[in-house]
Scaffold this active site. Structure first.
Site, mmCIF file in Angstrom:
data_model
loop_
_atom_site.group_PDB
_atom_site.id
_atom_site.type_symbol
_atom_site.label_atom_id
_atom_site.label_comp_id
_atom_site.label_asym_id
_atom_site.label_seq_id
_atom_site.Cartn_x
_atom_site.Cartn_y
_atom_site.Cartn_z
ATOM 1 N N HIS A 155 5.131 -39.001 -6.548
ATOM 2 C CA HIS A 155 4.094 -40.017 -6.332
ATOM 3 C C HIS A 155 2.868 -39.225 -6.956
ATOM 4 C CE1 HIS A 155 1.633 -42.498 -3.417
ATOM 5 N NE2 HIS A 155 0.867 -41.400 -3.724
ATOM 6 N N GLU A 156 2.616 -38.008 -6.639
ATOM 7 C CA GLU A 156 1.279 -37.219 -7.117
ATOM 8 C C GLU A 156 1.516 -37.339 -8.824
ATOM 9 O OE1 GLU A 156 -1.232 -37.152 -5.558
ATOM 10 O OE2 GLU A 156 0.000 -37.202 -3.619
ATOM 11 N N HIS A 159 0.092 -40.180 -10.412
ATOM 12 C CA HIS A 159 -1.265 -40.119 -10.441
ATOM 13 C C HIS A 159 -1.967 -39.132 -11.624
ATOM 14 C CE1 HIS A 159 -2.264 -42.041 -6.554
ATOM 15 N NE2 HIS A 159 -1.633 -41.280 -6.034
ATOM 16 N N ASP A 166 -3.043 -45.337 -5.788
ATOM 17 C CA ASP A 166 -2.548 -45.698 -4.546
ATOM 18 C C ASP A 166 -2.219 -47.302 -4.030
ATOM 19 O OD1 ASP A 166 -1.453 -42.996 -3.922
ATOM 20 O OD2 ASP A 166 -3.604 -42.674 -3.253
#
Length: 905
Positions: A155-156, A159, A166
């Site tokens: 998830h990170e 980014h 998000d």
């Protein structure tokens, strides 16, 4: 295409990815060069290394599936701090360092929580700065709250690497859908769950259905979306990667364009997968065939070493230019300041001077006290002559390092030159092989253009010093430790050039705030004659010229080191010019953290990318923080200087509009368009506190979703509540002043004039809000400018529709709102506008979508704004809402048994 939109499309495609250099590269589908660095303040714990290995190994498999067989992690370096004990398996770093790491492991400042997050403040598709995990996150069981750590990492990583955002929004957790239902902000809408309120008072807790808010028609503020543990939905990782079924990113088919989240705002309602597909990684990675899982990643353990720096300084004949102060003298002033005030204690430092040949003035000396600094600074060159051989200077630097029994790999060279050298490319391969980090300072417009290549290929910094008299001092001050130990880092409190008339007097103040004061120096330089100096601390103690220490090198510089800790408060100074002619003086003040446990306020600055091809605009970024917490409400200005000496001053904003991604995240930004010809530009930023308005934001604005609980077998199982942030969500910051230099950047293709109003349209409005007030709709937004976010737009075009798609796909045929009374304000101002939608029938439940465009006087038009929604809601009579029984099953988890009833929307 609408006039002006071509420029903005160009901007979105050509803001080069990444503002922080990273060693990560993709090789045959595998990521190599990933660096995970542990902060020096983290106590030694082997479990951290094991947890990191397990997380990355798990993440690699998950990433491979999520990317449809395109990406995995091949090798990762784990950098442990110098404070840990040495072990045989620890290798020496090359160019890996804490400040360039992709992932950092560090304690949170003020213990505000363990939420993983990525420092990300660029535009859609821009790479982030770093991922931050806390030791506690890596060592404790967070599975119910975040899901498996490997999934959190992916998830990170999305980014960090691909610049997606998000798909949840903790500030706007619910919205009214086009089907007139209240929906949780999520992607995809296929993720099912219930909306409930969990109330606890006096030790007793109830769980009930959510009521409607009488103003918005949405759920009440305490309402929370609780997902079903068992799901059919396979996406999305950027919403809730903790769900077992979620193994994909939202695609064009499954993306929820209605959700009021940052992904929709920043990426024009495109799905995360669409953004990932446009990345450079995706373009060069086809799916791997014939393989169910990638090979597991390999890990290297590295241990930070003592800092090794060698100054390589040009003393060729051109350094004699300048009157009354030569370039050589200016270089010596800056180099002496670096040696005495900037370089950290215990560092190993050497010096080489060069012209057409090179001379080792000092092999490496450990900086333990003042005599260490003086031993090197007394060897600064006093005479300039000869040609310019940069490669010989670099080879001399390598020799000074190796002759002192140190490796060039991981060592740093600070190379300063004002000259051209047609042979500089001949040693590029040698430089690469050395593993050294080369920081370059180009002095004047004739300095070799390939200096930047040296810095880029080695992960070093590149600065340009032109006509700015302080430029060299500021450039040297920007080359600080890469270890992550902020308490050892020198900070600039002041850097000022003062033009004093003959027999004139100049007075001023310098603020020493409560977070700094250790190792504080006041330095004054002059052109023709030493001034008379008076300095007074906040308690009235005076220092005069006789207290300042003269240099022994005739470099027109004088300094005072404040004994002990400098007094907190306002220091006042006066400089008196004894000469009959006017002269330029400079005042530089540096200091360090007050104590190892008191983290200072710091400022860093950089451009969105390091090269610009006109007419692509750039963005100036300045980050102001204390520890990892954003500092809000500061007065931040950037000064950008072209090679011809032309200066532009920009006030930077943290308002969430224009170039600024998030409001109140401590990142201050602004578009830069005032190109004044081609060549190198320098960047300096000044950050000051504002009286009684500067605060710390104790809530990290961009973090992983903390899942409140799950529904299993028709029962709600709540996770332990998120640890509370202190009641005051903001803490005041005492008055401070910081100066910092960003790396230089290069412009090509630009005309010489600085007026580019005919090229750039107004910036896109990104914070449009709408709400019904009776029969009227009230709109608010931040005003864009005539040229992006500068000046004043000429007019606004506002359109509305009952369907958001009408505004997205056919804005110019949607219903026009009468804006004849609306006169645009100056960029950055708050706009307010009310209108009555006369052409549409308004009744209870009416839902309207509104968007705005700004146009300047030559009809360049901004992109269409974010689409705001206004709902006319008349609340029904509140029914009796039954409480839902609860049952405590364990100390950490509470199971709530629901009465079989439908939620009321």
């Amino acid at each position: 295409m609408v006039p002006g939109l071509k420029v903005l499309v160009f901007l979105s495609l050509h803001l080069l990815q990444g503002v922080k250099s990273s060693m990560v590269h993709l090789n045959n589908n595998g990521y190599e060069g990933v660096v995970i660095a542990i902060n020096p303040s983290v106590p030694e714990d082997d479990r951290l290394i094991q947890s990191i290995k397990e997380m990355v190994t798990q993440a690699s498999t998950y990433l491979f599936e999520a990317s449809k067989g395109r990406f995995y992690f091949r090798n990762v370096s784990i950098l442990v701090p110098m404070t840990w004990k040495s072990k045989s398996e620890y290798l020496t770093p090359k160019q890996e360092s804490y400040d360039k790491a992709d992932v950092i492991v560090a304690e949170p400042y003020l213990k505000y929580g363990d939420d993983p997050y990525t420092l990300q403040y660029g535009q859609c598709g821009d790479r982030g700065q770093y991922i931050h995990f806390t030791p506690n996150f890596l060592l404790t069981d967070n599975l119910p709250m975040y899901g498996p750590r490997g999934r959190v990492f992916v998830h990170e990583w999305a980014h960090l690497r691909w610049g997606v955002f998000d798909e949840y929004n903790t500030d706007r957790p619910f919205y009214m859908s086009g089907k007139n239902t209240v929906e949780a902000t999520r992607c995809s809408t296929g993720i099912s769950g219930r909306n409930v309120v969990h109330d606890c008072q006096g030790g007793s807790c109830i769980t009930r259905q959510c009521r409607r808010d009488s103003k918005t028609g949405l759920h009440e503020p305490k309402c929370t979306f609780i997902p079903n543990k068992s799901q059919a939905a396979r996406d999305s990782i950027m919403f809730m990667q903790s769900l077992d079924s979620v193994v994909e990113f939202c695609t064009e088919k499954t993306h929820n364009t209605e959700a009021p989240n940052l992904q929709n705002k920043m990426c024009n309602r495109r799905s995360t997968w669409d953004v990932i597909k446009e990345s450079a990684d995706f373009q060069k990675a086809s799916p791997m065939t014939g393989r169910e899982a990638p090979p597991p990643p390999t890990f290297s353990l590295l241990k930070s070493k003592q800092r090794v720096v060698c100054l390589v300084l040009d003393k060729s004949g051109s350094m004699d230019a300048g009157n009354p102060v030569t370039r050589l003298t200016k270089m010596n002033q800056a180099a002496e300041l670096y040696l005495i005030q900037i370089i950290e204690k215990e560092s190993l430092v050497g010096m080489v001077t060069f012209d057409s040949s090179a001379t080792i003035q000092n092999n490496l000396i450990r900086m333990v006290n003042e005599s260490s600094h003086l031993e090197i600074s007394t060897k600064l060159p006093q005479k300039a002559d000869g040609g310019t051989s940069i490669c010989r200077g670099l080879r001399g630097g390598f020799k000074a390092i190796t002759s002192s029994n140190q490796r060039t790999s991981g060592s740093e060279i600070v190379l300063l030159t004002d000259g051209e050298d047609g042979q500089i490319g001949s040693c590029f391969e040698e430089v690469r092989h050395s593993g050294a980090i080369i920081h370059t300072i180009a002095l004047g417009p004739d300095a070799d253009r390939e200096l930047k290549t040296l810095s880029t290929m080695t992960g070093g910094l590149h600065f340009y010093a032109g006509k700015d008299i302080n430029g060299l001092i500021d450039a040297f001050s920007g080359i600080s430790s890469r270890s992550g130990d902020i308490s050892q880092q020198a900070l600039q409190l002041e850097s000022k050039a003062l033009n004093i008339t003959g027999k004139g007097l100049v007075k001023g103040t310098v603020l020493v705030d409560s977070t700094v004061g250790n190792d504080t120096f006041f330095v004054v330089t002059w052109m023709t004659q030493k001034p008379e100096i008076t300095l007074q601390n906040p308690k009235g103690k005076k220092y005069t010229t006789s207290d300042f220490q003269d240099d022994k090198l005739n470099i027109r510089s004088i300094r005072l080191r404040i004994p002990g800790i400098a007094e907190t408060g306002t220091w006042t100074y006066s400089l008196s010019n004894k000469n009959a002619r006017s002269q330029l003086l400079t005042l530089t003040v540096t200091t360090r953290a007050r104590s190892p446990t008191m983290l200072p306020v710091i400022a860093t600055a950089h451009m969105s990318h390091n090269t610009a091809q006109y007419p692509s605009p750039m963005i100036v970024y300045a980050r102001v923080s204390q520890g990892f917490l954003p500092v809000l409400g500061a007065n931040v200005t950037a000064v950008i200087e072209a090679e011809d000496g032309h200066r532009v001053t920009l006030e930077l904003w943290d308002n969430g509009a224009g170039a600024d991604t998030l409001k109140n995240d401590g990142i201050y930004s602004r578009y830069f368009t005032e190109y004044h010809g081609n060549g190198r530009y320098s960047l300096k930023v000044n950050a000051q506190s504002r009286k009684n308005t500067t605060k710390l934001n104790l809530k990290q604005p961009n973090k992983s979703l903390y899942v409140p609980g799950y529904i299993e077998n028709d029962q709600i199982i709540l996770n332990p509540p998120r640890p509370e942030v202190p009641e005051a969500t903001e803490a005041s910051v005492k008055d401070f002043n910081r100066l910092t230099s960003g790396e230089s950047f290069t412009v090509s293709g630009a005309p010489t004039g600085g007026d580019h109003a005919h090229v750039f349209p107004p910036s896109k409005v990104t914070d449009l809000e709408a709400e019904f007030k009776g029969d009227y709709i009230h709109l608010t937004w931040t005003a864009p400018g005539k040229v992006l976010d500068k000046g004043r737009a000429h007019r606004y075009v506002i359109r509305m529709s009952r369907h958001s798609q009408d505004l997205q796909e056919d804005f110019h045929n949607a219903t026009l709102v009468n804006t004849s009374s609306l006169v645009p304000k100056e960029a950055g101002s708050k706009e307010n506008f009310e209108f009555k939608p006369e052409t549409l029938k308004i009744e209870n439940g009416t839902k309207l979508y509104i968007a705005v465009q700004a146009t300047n006087k030559i009809n360049l038009t901004s992109a269409i704004s974010n689409i705001a929604q206004a709902v006319r809601f008349i609340p029904p009579q509140e029914p009796n809402i039954p409480d839902l029984g609860t049952k405590m099953l364990s100390p950490s988890l509470t199971v709530f048994v629901f009465v079989a009833t439908l939620l009321i929307f």
